[in-house]
Write a protein that holds these residues in place. Structure first.
Motif, PDB file in Angstrom:
ATOM      1  N   ALA A  83       0.842  -1.196   0.000  1.00 43.20           N
ATOM      2  CA  ALA A  83       0.000   0.000   0.000  1.00 43.20           C
ATOM      3  C   ALA A  83       0.881   1.252   0.000  1.00 43.20           C
ATOM      4  CB  ALA A  83      -0.925   0.000   1.210  1.00 43.20           C
ATOM      5  N   LYS A  84       1.889   1.256   0.887  1.00 39.96           N
ATOM      6  CA  LYS A  84       2.786   2.421   0.994  1.00 39.96           C
ATOM      7  C   LYS A  84       3.516   2.682  -0.314  1.00 39.96           C
ATOM      8  CE  LYS A  84       3.729   2.722   5.935  1.00 39.96           C
ATOM      9  NZ  LYS A  84       4.554   2.119   6.987  1.00 39.96           N
ATOM     10  N   THR A  85       3.972   1.602  -0.965  1.00 43.55           N
ATOM     11  CA  THR A  85       4.668   1.716  -2.248  1.00 43.55           C
ATOM     12  C   THR A  85       3.805   2.457  -3.268  1.00 43.55           C
ATOM     13  OG1 THR A  85       5.693  -0.420  -1.808  1.00 43.55           O
ATOM     14  CG2 THR A  85       5.805   0.335  -4.054  1.00 43.55           C
ATOM     15  N   ARG A  86       2.485   2.289  -3.113  1.00 43.04           N
ATOM     16  CA  ARG A  86       1.532   2.930  -4.050  1.00 43.04           C
ATOM     17  C   ARG A  86       0.957   4.222  -3.457  1.00 43.04           C
ATOM     18  NH1 ARG A  86       2.192  -2.164  -4.677  1.00 43.04           N
ATOM     19  NH2 ARG A  86       2.085  -3.102  -6.767  1.00 43.04           N
ATOM     20  N   GLN A  87       1.687   4.775  -2.464  1.00 41.57           N
ATOM     21  CA  GLN A  87       1.259   6.033  -1.810  1.00 41.57           C
ATOM     22  C   GLN A  87      -0.159   5.944  -1.233  1.00 41.57           C
ATOM     23  OE1 GLN A  87       3.366   6.934  -4.912  1.00 41.57           O
ATOM     24  NE2 GLN A  87       4.794   6.752  -3.205  1.00 41.57           N
ATOM     25  N   LEU A  88      -0.501   4.765  -0.690  1.00 45.37           N
ATOM     26  CA  LEU A  88      -1.831   4.581  -0.096  1.00 45.37           C
ATOM     27  C   LEU A  88      -1.679   4.282   1.391  1.00 45.37           C
ATOM     28  CD1 LEU A  88      -3.259   2.258  -2.893  1.00 45.37           C
ATOM     29  CD2 LEU A  88      -4.025   4.591  -2.456  1.00 45.37           C
ATOM     30  N   GLU A  89      -2.654   4.729   2.191  1.00 44.11           N
ATOM     31  CA  GLU A  89      -2.641   4.409   3.628  1.00 44.11           C
ATOM     32  C   GLU A  89      -3.997   3.854   4.038  1.00 44.11           C
ATOM     33  OE1 GLU A  89      -2.210   8.050   6.030  1.00 44.11           O
ATOM     34  OE2 GLU A  89      -2.121   9.131   4.108  1.00 44.11           O
ATOM     35  N   ALA A  90      -4.120   3.469   5.304  1.00 50.11           N
ATOM     36  CA  ALA A  90      -5.320   2.769   5.783  1.00 50.11           C
ATOM     37  C   ALA A  90      -6.617   3.471   5.384  1.00 50.11           C
ATOM     38  CB  ALA A  90      -5.253   2.592   7.293  1.00 50.11           C
ATOM     39  N   LYS A  91      -6.655   4.800   5.500  1.00 50.70           N
ATOM     40  CA  LYS A  91      -7.907   5.535   5.249  1.00 50.70           C
ATOM     41  C   LYS A  91      -8.325   5.520   3.767  1.00 50.70           C
ATOM     42  CE  LYS A  91      -5.850  10.101   4.494  1.00 50.70           C
ATOM     43  NZ  LYS A  91      -5.911   9.946   3.026  1.00 50.70           N
ATOM     44  N   ASP A  92      -7.398   5.142   2.873  1.00 54.46           N
ATOM     45  CA  ASP A  92      -7.699   5.136   1.433  1.00 54.46           C
ATOM     46  C   ASP A  92      -8.458   3.890   0.983  1.00 54.46           C
ATOM     47  OD1 ASP A  92      -6.361   7.577   1.034  1.00 54.46           O
ATOM     48  OD2 ASP A  92      -4.428   6.554   0.902  1.00 54.46           O
ATOM     49  N   PHE A  93      -8.623   2.941   1.899  1.00 50.93           N
ATOM     50  CA  PHE A  93      -9.243   1.664   1.529  1.00 50.93           C
ATOM     51  C   PHE A  93     -10.668   1.538   2.057  1.00 50.93           C
ATOM     52  CE2 PHE A  93      -4.667   0.894   1.351  1.00 50.93           C
ATOM     53  CZ  PHE A  93      -4.552   0.396   0.048  1.00 50.93           C
ATOM     54  N   LEU A  94     -11.410   0.634   1.461  1.00 56.28           N
ATOM     55  CA  LEU A  94     -12.794   0.390   1.865  1.00 56.28           C
ATOM     56  C   LEU A  94     -12.849  -0.191   3.271  1.00 56.28           C
ATOM     57  CD1 LEU A  94     -13.947  -1.200  -1.505  1.00 56.28           C
ATOM     58  CD2 LEU A  94     -14.760   0.983  -0.584  1.00 56.28           C
ATOM     59  N   GLU A  95     -13.913   0.106   3.984  1.00 52.93           N
ATOM     60  CA  GLU A  95     -14.098  -0.449   5.320  1.00 52.93           C
ATOM     61  C   GLU A  95     -14.220  -1.967   5.196  1.00 52.93           C
ATOM     62  OE1 GLU A  95     -17.151  -0.148   9.039  1.00 52.93           O
ATOM     63  OE2 GLU A  95     -17.271   1.407   7.489  1.00 52.93           O
ATOM     64  N   GLY A  96     -13.487  -2.703   6.033  1.00 51.87           N
ATOM     65  CA  GLY A  96     -13.497  -4.164   5.938  1.00 51.87           C
ATOM     66  C   GLY A  96     -12.229  -4.710   5.308  1.00 51.87           C
ATOM     67  N   ALA A  97     -11.431  -3.808   4.717  1.00 52.12           N
ATOM     68  CA  ALA A  97     -10.111  -4.209   4.190  1.00 52.12           C
ATOM     69  C   ALA A  97      -9.067  -3.585   5.114  1.00 52.12           C
ATOM     70  CB  ALA A  97      -9.938  -3.709   2.758  1.00 52.12           C
ATOM     71  N   ASN A  98      -8.310  -4.433   5.807  1.00 50.84           N
ATOM     72  CA  ASN A  98      -7.386  -3.963   6.848  1.00 50.84           C
ATOM     73  C   ASN A  98      -5.935  -4.199   6.472  1.00 50.84           C
ATOM     74  OD1 ASN A  98      -9.350  -3.437   9.261  1.00 50.84           O
ATOM     75  ND2 ASN A  98     -10.002  -5.362   8.358  1.00 50.84           N
ATOM     76  N   LEU A  99      -5.086  -3.265   6.816  1.00 49.06           N
ATOM     77  CA  LEU A  99      -3.655  -3.429   6.534  1.00 49.06           C
ATOM     78  C   LEU A  99      -3.035  -4.441   7.499  1.00 49.06           C
ATOM     79  CD1 LEU A  99      -2.506   0.268   5.917  1.00 49.06           C
ATOM     80  CD2 LEU A  99      -3.127  -1.453   4.232  1.00 49.06           C
ATOM     81  N   PHE A 100      -2.063  -5.196   6.991  1.00 46.42           N
ATOM     82  CA  PHE A 100      -1.340  -6.118   7.879  1.00 46.42           C
ATOM     83  C   PHE A 100       0.099  -6.258   7.401  1.00 46.42           C
ATOM     84  CE2 PHE A 100      -1.655  -8.949   4.470  1.00 46.42           C
ATOM     85  CZ  PHE A 100      -1.433 -10.287   4.771  1.00 46.42           C
ATOM     86  N   GLY A 101       0.927  -6.880   8.243  1.00 40.83           N
ATOM     87  CA  GLY A 101       2.358  -6.950   7.960  1.00 40.83           C
ATOM     88  C   GLY A 101       2.819  -8.332   7.528  1.00 40.83           C
ATOM     89  N   MET A 102       4.017  -8.387   7.009  1.00 43.34           N
ATOM     90  CA  MET A 102       4.598  -9.631   6.512  1.00 43.34           C
ATOM     91  C   MET A 102       4.694 -10.725   7.585  1.00 43.34           C
ATOM     92  SD  MET A 102       5.395 -11.046   3.737  1.00 43.34           S
ATOM     93  CE  MET A 102       5.627  -9.805   2.479  1.00 43.34           C
ATOM     94  N   PRO A 103       5.044 -10.407   8.848  1.00 46.46           N
ATOM     95  CA  PRO A 103       5.115 -11.479   9.854  1.00 46.46           C
ATOM     96  C   PRO A 103       3.788 -12.227  10.007  1.00 46.46           C
ATOM     97  CG  PRO A 103       6.185  -9.500  10.683  1.00 46.46           C
ATOM     98  CD  PRO A 103       5.513  -9.114   9.392  1.00 46.46           C
ATOM     99  N   ASP A 104       2.668 -11.474  10.003  1.00 43.35           N
ATOM    100  CA  ASP A 104       1.351 -12.122  10.111  1.00 43.35           C
ATOM    101  C   ASP A 104       1.072 -12.987   8.887  1.00 43.35           C
ATOM    102  OD1 ASP A 104       0.292 -11.437  12.622  1.00 43.35           O
ATOM    103  OD2 ASP A 104      -0.210  -9.425  11.934  1.00 43.35           O
ATOM    104  N   TYR A 105       1.463 -12.495   7.709  1.00 45.80           N
ATOM    105  CA  TYR A 105       1.234 -13.254   6.468  1.00 45.80           C
ATOM    106  C   TYR A 105       2.000 -14.584   6.502  1.00 45.80           C
ATOM    107  CZ  TYR A 105       1.196 -14.405   1.460  1.00 45.80           C
ATOM    108  OH  TYR A 105       1.050 -15.044   0.246  1.00 45.80           O
ATOM    109  N   LEU A 106       3.257 -14.527   6.919  1.00 43.96           N
ATOM    110  CA  LEU A 106       4.081 -15.745   6.970  1.00 43.96           C
ATOM    111  C   LEU A 106       3.525 -16.729   7.991  1.00 43.96           C
ATOM    112  CD1 LEU A 106       7.595 -14.067   6.692  1.00 43.96           C
ATOM    113  CD2 LEU A 106       6.368 -15.291   4.898  1.00 43.96           C
ATOM    114  N   ARG A 107       3.090 -16.211   9.157  1.00 50.20           N
ATOM    115  CA  ARG A 107       2.513 -17.093  10.169  1.00 50.20           C
ATOM    116  C   ARG A 107       1.242 -17.757   9.639  1.00 50.20           C
ATOM    117  NH1 ARG A 107      -1.686 -16.212  12.644  1.00 50.20           N
ATOM    118  NH2 ARG A 107      -1.674 -13.942  12.536  1.00 50.20           N
ATOM    119  N   MET A 108       0.392 -16.978   8.971  1.00 53.98           N
ATOM    120  CA  MET A 108      -0.854 -17.528   8.428  1.00 53.98           C
ATOM    121  C   MET A 108      -0.578 -18.619   7.397  1.00 53.98           C
ATOM    122  SD  MET A 108      -3.319 -14.254   7.994  1.00 53.98           S
ATOM    123  CE  MET A 108      -3.919 -13.352   9.413  1.00 53.98           C
ATOM    124  N   GLN A 109       0.430 -18.411   6.569  1.00 49.99           N
ATOM    125  CA  GLN A 109       0.782 -19.413   5.556  1.00 49.99           C
ATOM    126  C   GLN A 109       1.145 -20.741   6.230  1.00 49.99           C
ATOM    127  OE1 GLN A 109       0.502 -19.446   2.389  1.00 49.99           O
ATOM    128  NE2 GLN A 109       0.803 -17.444   1.496  1.00 49.99           N
TER     129      GLN A 109
END
Length: 242
Positions: free
Chosen positions: A206-232
């Motif tokens: 999101a940051k790479t595309r100059q976007l932040e949390a408020k730019d997204f629809l409600e129900g779509a939440n930002l998360f980090g790589m550690p959470d993604y790897l754990r979920m995998q």
């Protein structure tokens, strides 16, 4: 007896939130550790410390508790899940229908801490791939199995709020529509969310595309790589749409 070894599947916080009629939420923390006071748990959450609950279980008197409903599954919750698991195991091994929330309050309050059964990674902003990914998670969620849609790279773009970002709504799930027989992306996504489905967007992407949390629809939440790897690692299945 032998309760310690029985297989007991935890339940995800989003599934419990989406199905209040199916579960009795039971907070097994000590009275001085309460979270309801700051509104983190829903009003009406049952409360009984682990020690008290175990006494009831061993005396075979759980059904005398004012929160007990025999047609509902008891879901225990604590701060990080350990005591809740002990409580649920003892309840289950004594004949009660019970489960627990894996990461307790951490998972209840932070969608990125969800423990998924299926992780679908979306790397594309094309209508067909977006619709395929949404359909996969929605069908899985409808079967009562926790899904996470993880949007990486270009996959974050369809979840922009067109009114805030000023992009064309047809490029977002608001008005995106793949060719028939696909339903409109908004319809699939709403169904998925109503069932407790989780949508997460890569913070870095999101940051790479100059976007932040408020730019997204409600129900779509930002998360980090550690959470993604754990979920995998935790998920029983993973799919990618690119």
């Amino acid at each position: 007896g032998g309760g310690g070894m029985m297989a007991l599947s935890p339940v995800s916080a989003p599934l419990v939130k989406a199905n209040p009629d199916k579960y009795v939420l039971l907070n097994v923390l000590e009275p001085d550790e309460n979270f309801e006071d700051n509104g983190q748990l829903p009003a009406g959450t049952a409360k009984m410390s682990l020690g008290k609950l175990l006494n009831l279980v061993y005396d075979n008197k759980v059904d005398t508790a004012d929160w007990y409903q025999k047609d509902k599954t008891i879901v225990t919750i604590c701060n990080i899940g350990k005591r809740a698991e002990i409580a649920a195991r003892e309840l289950a091994s004594n004949g009660y229908t019970a489960t627990f929330i894996t990461r307790g309050m951490v998972e209840w309050t932070k969608v990125g801490a969800t423990k998924p059964d299926l992780v679908v990674t979306l790397l594309s902003c094309k209508a067909e791939e977006v619709s395929l990914a949404l359909t996969a998670v929605q069908v899985n969620q409808a079967s009562g199995s926790q899904s996470v849609l993880a949007c990486m790279g270009e996959g974050v773009m369809p979840f922009r709020n067109s009114k805030i970002v000023g992009c064309d709504a047809k490029d977002t799930v608001e008005e995106m529509k793949a060719p028939d027989p696909f339903a409109a992306a908004a319809t699939i996504w709403k169904k998925y969310q109503d069932l407790g489905g989780v949508t997460l967007l890569c913070t870095t992407c999101a940051k790479t595309r100059q976007l932040e949390a408020k730019d997204f629809l409600e129900g779509a939440n930002l998360f980090g790589m550690p959470d993604y790897l754990r979920m995998q690692k935790e998920a029983q299945a993973a799919m990618t749409y690119a």
